[in-house]
Design a protein around this motif. Structure first.
Motif, PDB file in Angstrom:
ATOM      1  N   ILE A 540      68.644  -1.848  55.877  1.00  0.00           N
ATOM      2  CA  ILE A 540      68.445  -2.925  54.892  1.00  0.00           C
ATOM      3  C   ILE A 540      67.365  -2.519  53.885  1.00  0.00           C
ATOM      4  N   ALA A 541      66.191  -2.143  54.384  1.00  0.00           N
ATOM      5  CA  ALA A 541      65.074  -1.817  53.480  1.00  0.00           C
ATOM      6  C   ALA A 541      65.427  -0.629  52.589  1.00  0.00           C
ATOM      7  N   ASP A 542      66.113   0.377  53.127  1.00  0.00           N
ATOM      8  CA  ASP A 542      66.485   1.536  52.298  1.00  0.00           C
ATOM      9  C   ASP A 542      67.434   1.099  51.175  1.00  0.00           C
ATOM     10  N   THR A 543      68.406   0.260  51.531  1.00  0.00           N
ATOM     11  CA  THR A 543      69.368  -0.190  50.509  1.00  0.00           C
ATOM     12  C   THR A 543      68.660  -0.964  49.400  1.00  0.00           C
ATOM     13  N   LEU A 544      67.728  -1.826  49.802  1.00  0.00           N
ATOM     14  CA  LEU A 544      66.967  -2.593  48.794  1.00  0.00           C
ATOM     15  C   LEU A 544      66.229  -1.644  47.875  1.00  0.00           C
ATOM     16  N   ARG A 579      74.562  -9.502  55.800  1.00  0.00           N
ATOM     17  CA  ARG A 579      75.831  -9.839  56.467  1.00  0.00           C
ATOM     18  C   ARG A 579      76.813  -8.678  56.347  1.00  0.00           C
ATOM     19  N   ASP A 580      76.854  -8.055  55.176  1.00  0.00           N
ATOM     20  CA  ASP A 580      77.799  -6.930  54.982  1.00  0.00           C
ATOM     21  C   ASP A 580      77.441  -5.769  55.917  1.00  0.00           C
ATOM     22  N   LYS A 581      76.158  -5.437  55.988  1.00  0.00           N
ATOM     23  CA  LYS A 581      75.744  -4.312  56.835  1.00  0.00           C
ATOM     24  C   LYS A 581      76.031  -4.636  58.311  1.00  0.00           C
ATOM     25  N   ALA A 583      78.428  -6.597  59.391  1.00  0.00           N
ATOM     26  CA  ALA A 583      79.895  -6.527  59.581  1.00  0.00           C
ATOM     27  C   ALA A 583      80.336  -5.073  59.717  1.00  0.00           C
ATOM     28  N   GLU A 584      79.730  -4.202  58.881  1.00  0.00           N
ATOM     29  CA  GLU A 584      80.078  -2.766  58.978  1.00  0.00           C
ATOM     30  C   GLU A 584      79.806  -2.230  60.386  1.00  0.00           C
ATOM     31  N   ARG A 585      78.852  -2.828  61.050  1.00  0.00           N
ATOM     32  CA  ARG A 585      78.475  -2.369  62.403  1.00  0.00           C
ATOM     33  C   ARG A 585      79.104  -3.229  63.498  1.00  0.00           C
ATOM     34  N   GLY A 586      79.976  -4.106  63.085  1.00  0.00           N
ATOM     35  CA  GLY A 586      80.673  -4.927  64.086  1.00  0.00           C
ATOM     36  C   GLY A 586      79.744  -5.900  64.790  1.00  0.00           C
ATOM     37  N   ILE A 587      78.688  -6.272  64.113  1.00  0.00           N
ATOM     38  CA  ILE A 587      77.739  -7.203  64.748  1.00  0.00           C
ATOM     39  C   ILE A 587      78.075  -8.625  64.316  1.00  0.00           C
ATOM     40  N   GLU A 588      78.285  -9.501  65.271  1.00  0.00           N
ATOM     41  CA  GLU A 588      78.585 -10.912  64.995  1.00  0.00           C
ATOM     42  C   GLU A 588      77.261 -11.692  64.919  1.00  0.00           C
TER      43      GLU A 588
END
Ligand code: T1G
Length: 690
Positions: A540-544, A579-581, A583-588
């Motif tokens: 998350i922090a890297d993407t930001l 939420r997108d990240k 979902a990419e990791r299959g985390i609910e």
């Protein structure tokens, strides 16, 4: 008389001298003979007046804090003050150094107070999680007024003699031989004759109290108390002085004091009082110190400039070195602007600004460092760069000069090993802004000479820093534990906790702000650069950061900052990214409660502290508390992470860490042996159970 209290007689004026080094605390072995002396002098017709003074460097600095939590031995301070106020002949307190807490309350029991021009007077009990328990909340308002008393007692900040005189707290200010002045003052008062009104009966300070204004100010102070009980109690006690008869207000003060002194918050704050002083003690107390007359600082950037100011503020001449004239002037310009801000805020006079700036000498030539006795480098956080700097220092620094690195993470043993004098090398890890933050981690490298260490520990005190000596490891104590505290931050976000929920769990705990608010304030790019240098990622922090969202300085980080706003607001784009990240990791995503957030952040913090103790990177658990309270804002009412572990229950911490370790397999949750031992013994002292 005892050796703690003596009585002399100067032509009918009795001089009672308290002598209880180092700060004339009102220990029982002072109170008992003091009470006896005062009773005898009250009844001695040959005594026309009484002066109470102190030997040594200060007037009474308060009750004896080491006596709290133990049975109270009579006479207590309240009994002495009450007896003082039965004395008809004039009583005068002669105040030099500091009159603090119970010391000022003793002086308030006298009819008059005279002070040395350099004296300071205050009621700092709130800093110990207490309120003045010797009548200070009821007597001080009677002299200085309710609002000034409220400000003094809730802030705990002392005032100087001149201000105290102007406010009516002291009756005269003297230069020179205070006791002689006090005796002459007392003699003159006695000659003029009484009656002499005790503070108990003086209500001049209370008459025009605007209770609405008082309540408004008290409410504002309460909002800033951040969960601390003592400031609220202080305000209540001062309000009682205005609205209740003296004796009822005094009884209410006592009830509030008894409750606070037994509470966890005061125990935590008293723990920190002694912990800070303990942290500055080294084995071999009398190790000789090296002479430090001039300090060199390499690097005039944010850290270097702040470090240079810290030493200049402490009265040291500073040689500030940069690689180019342009960089040097930029650094000196920043320093000038920083002092100008202090002047505009009234915390520094123009003259003091000029004086401090006069202590700086700029240079771009390493040879100019030859005249320095301590040189601190604050250059780019890269091992090769640091070694190059130390190589040059090895060549130009005078023999015996202490060579310090301000590195936050790098291996100081490796730096020391790269030059011919490792015995002169150590770490001085300042916290940004270095001219403001109190904490200084002093890093003892493998070959650091004992006198080099004792020299910088003493220097830290002289520049107003709280020093903690730590060993070499990645991140030393503070930053290593910070990494443990943050290790689950990304996982918590991906599993469903929002930045606001996590930050709120922290601020509800008592932190000034949460980790994401802190990241946005400091700049997310700093952590990003560190992670890249070490081949780490934080999705998350890297993407930001890749999106240029560095936090407040770019108007967007984890939060959105409206133009110039200090407080951010939740950003739907960030929450969508999370939420997108996930979902990419299959985390609910799921709802995550504050309790789980604390378990997955602060329990690893405590656990890492236990590992640091096991590795002897810190000498004491209380040293770790001092680091975290002074460097990272750990709530003082909880005493620091290691003290708090006792309040929270180490057994519970172990049990929850084992749960998360089993669930995630992450090492940060594997309970340290010492933590398990603490859970059994209640003590962090490893040898306590050996
Ligand atoms: N009681 C016991 N020990 C004390 C003490 C105190 N009040 N104050 C200092 N010491 C010890 C300290 O631990 C250290 O010990 C040594 O003295 C030198 O202190 C009823 C309830 C006066 C400004 O909060 O602010 O009165 O490490 O290193 O830097 O209403 O000490 O050498 O073994 O700090 O020159 C209120 C606390 C108490 C003042 C001097 N009073 N003290 O600073 O020396 S509660 C305070 C200070 C109370 C009443 C209430 C500072 C100082 P060691 P130091 P310093």
């Amino acid at each position: 008389m005892s050796n703690s209290v003596s009585v002399a007689n100067d032509s009918g004026v009795a001089i009672v001298t308290i002598d209880n080094p180092p700060v004339n605390a009102l220990s029982f072995h002072v109170r008992e003979p003091l009470m006896q002396a005062l009773v005898a002098l009250r009844d001695d017709a040959s005594v026309a007046a009484i002066v109470i003074a102190c030997a040594g460097r200060t007037f009474v600095a308060g009750a004896d804090i080491t006596e709290f939590g133990k049975p109270v031995l009579q006479p207590d301070l309240r009994a002495i003050v009450a007896m003082l106020e039965t004395i008809a002949k004039p009583t005068v307190a002669a105040i030099h150094g500091t009159a603090l807490g119970g010391g000022l309350e003793l002086a308030l029991g006298c009819h008059f107070r005279v002070a040395d021009a350099g004296a300071k007077l205050g009621l700092p009990e709130v800093k110990l999680g207490l309120l003045p328990g010797g009548g200070g909340t009821v007597r001080l308002p009677r002299l200085v007024g309710a609002v000034k008393a409220l400000r003094m007692i809730v802030s705990g900040a002392p005032i100087g003699a001149a201000e105290a005189h102007g406010a009516g707290l002291v009756d005269a200010v003297f230069e020179g031989d205070l006791v002689t002045h006090a005796v002459n003052f007392a003699r003159e008062i006695a000659r003029k004759g009484g009656p002499f009104t005790p503070v108990h009966d003086r209500n001049d300070g209370l008459k025009e109290t605007d209770l609405a204004a008082f309540d408004a100010e008290a409410a504002d102070l309460a909002r800033r108390a951040r969960g601390l009980e003592a400031p609220i109690a202080c305000a209540q006690a001062v309000r009682n002085a205005v609205t209740l008869p003296f004796d009822e207000a005094l009884a209410a003060e006592r009830a509030l004091f008894v409750k606070l002194v037994a509470g966890d918050q005061s125990r935590a704050q008293r723990h920190l009082f002694f912990a800070e002083r303990e942290a500055a003690k080294l084995p071999g107390k009398d190790t000789p110190k090296r002479r430090i007359a001039r300090v060199g600082v390499i690097g005039a950037g944010t850290m270097g400039g702040g470090i240079a100011m810290a030493f200049a503020n402490g009265g040291f001449p500073v040689t500030l070195l940069e690689t180019s004239e342009e960089a040097l002037q930029r650094g000196l310009g920043t320093i000038d602007r920083n002092y100008a801000v202090s002047v505009s805020r009234g915390s520094l006079t123009e003259e003091a600004k000029r004086q401090r700036l006069s202590q700086f000498k700029g240079s771009t030539d390493y040879a100019d460092l030859a005249e320095c006795d301590l040189i601190v480098e604050a250059v780019f956080e890269d091992m090769a760069v640091k070694k190059e700097v130390f190589g040059k220092l090895d060549a130009v620094a005078r023999p015996g000069a202490i060579l310090a690195t301000n590195t936050s993470y790098l291996d100081i043993n490796e730096i020391a090993g790269s030059i011919s004098r490792p015995q002169d090398v150590l770490g001085l890890h300042f916290f940004s802004p270095a001219n403001v933050m109190k904490l200084l981690e002093i890093v003892r490298a493998g070959k650091t000479a004992p006198d080099a260490l004792s020299t910088v520990v003493d220097l830290a005190r002289r520049i107003g820093k709280v020093a903690v000596v730590v060993g070499v490891c990645h991140g030393f104590v503070g930053n290593r534990m910070l990494a443990a505290r943050g290790s689950e931050s990304e996982a918590l976000l991906l599993e469903g906790a929002t930045p606001s929920e996590i930050d709120k769990a922290f601020t509800d705990f008592g932190w000034p702000m949460g980790p994401f608010q802190m990241g946005d304030l400091a700049g997310l790019d700093i952590g990003w650069r560190n992670r890249k240098a070490r081949g780490l990622t934080a999705v998350i922090a890297d993407t930001l950061c890749e999106q240029g969202r560095f936090g407040q300085k770019t108007g967007r980080g984890f939060y959105l900052y409206e133009a110039g706003a200090r407080a951010g607001v939740a950003d739907p784009e960030v929450e969508a990214l999370i939420r997108d990240k996930a979902a990419e990791r299959g985390i609910e995503p799921r709802a995550i409660c504050a309790e789980e957030i604390i378990e997955r952040t602060l329990y690893p913090l405590v656990n890492e502290g236990a590992k640091i103790l096991e590795e002897k990177i810190a000498a004491r658990a209380s040293d770790i508390d001092v680091v975290w309270v002074n460097g990272y804002g750990f709530p003082i009412g909880k005493g620091g992470p290691m003290f708090w572990a006792g309040l929270e229950g180490a057994a519970r911490i172990v049990e929850r860490l084992e749960y998360w370790h089993q669930r995630t397999g992450k090492d940060v949750f594997k309970p340290a042996l010492l933590l398990k031992r603490m859970a059994e013994t209640g003590s962090w002292e490893a040898e306590a159970t050996d």
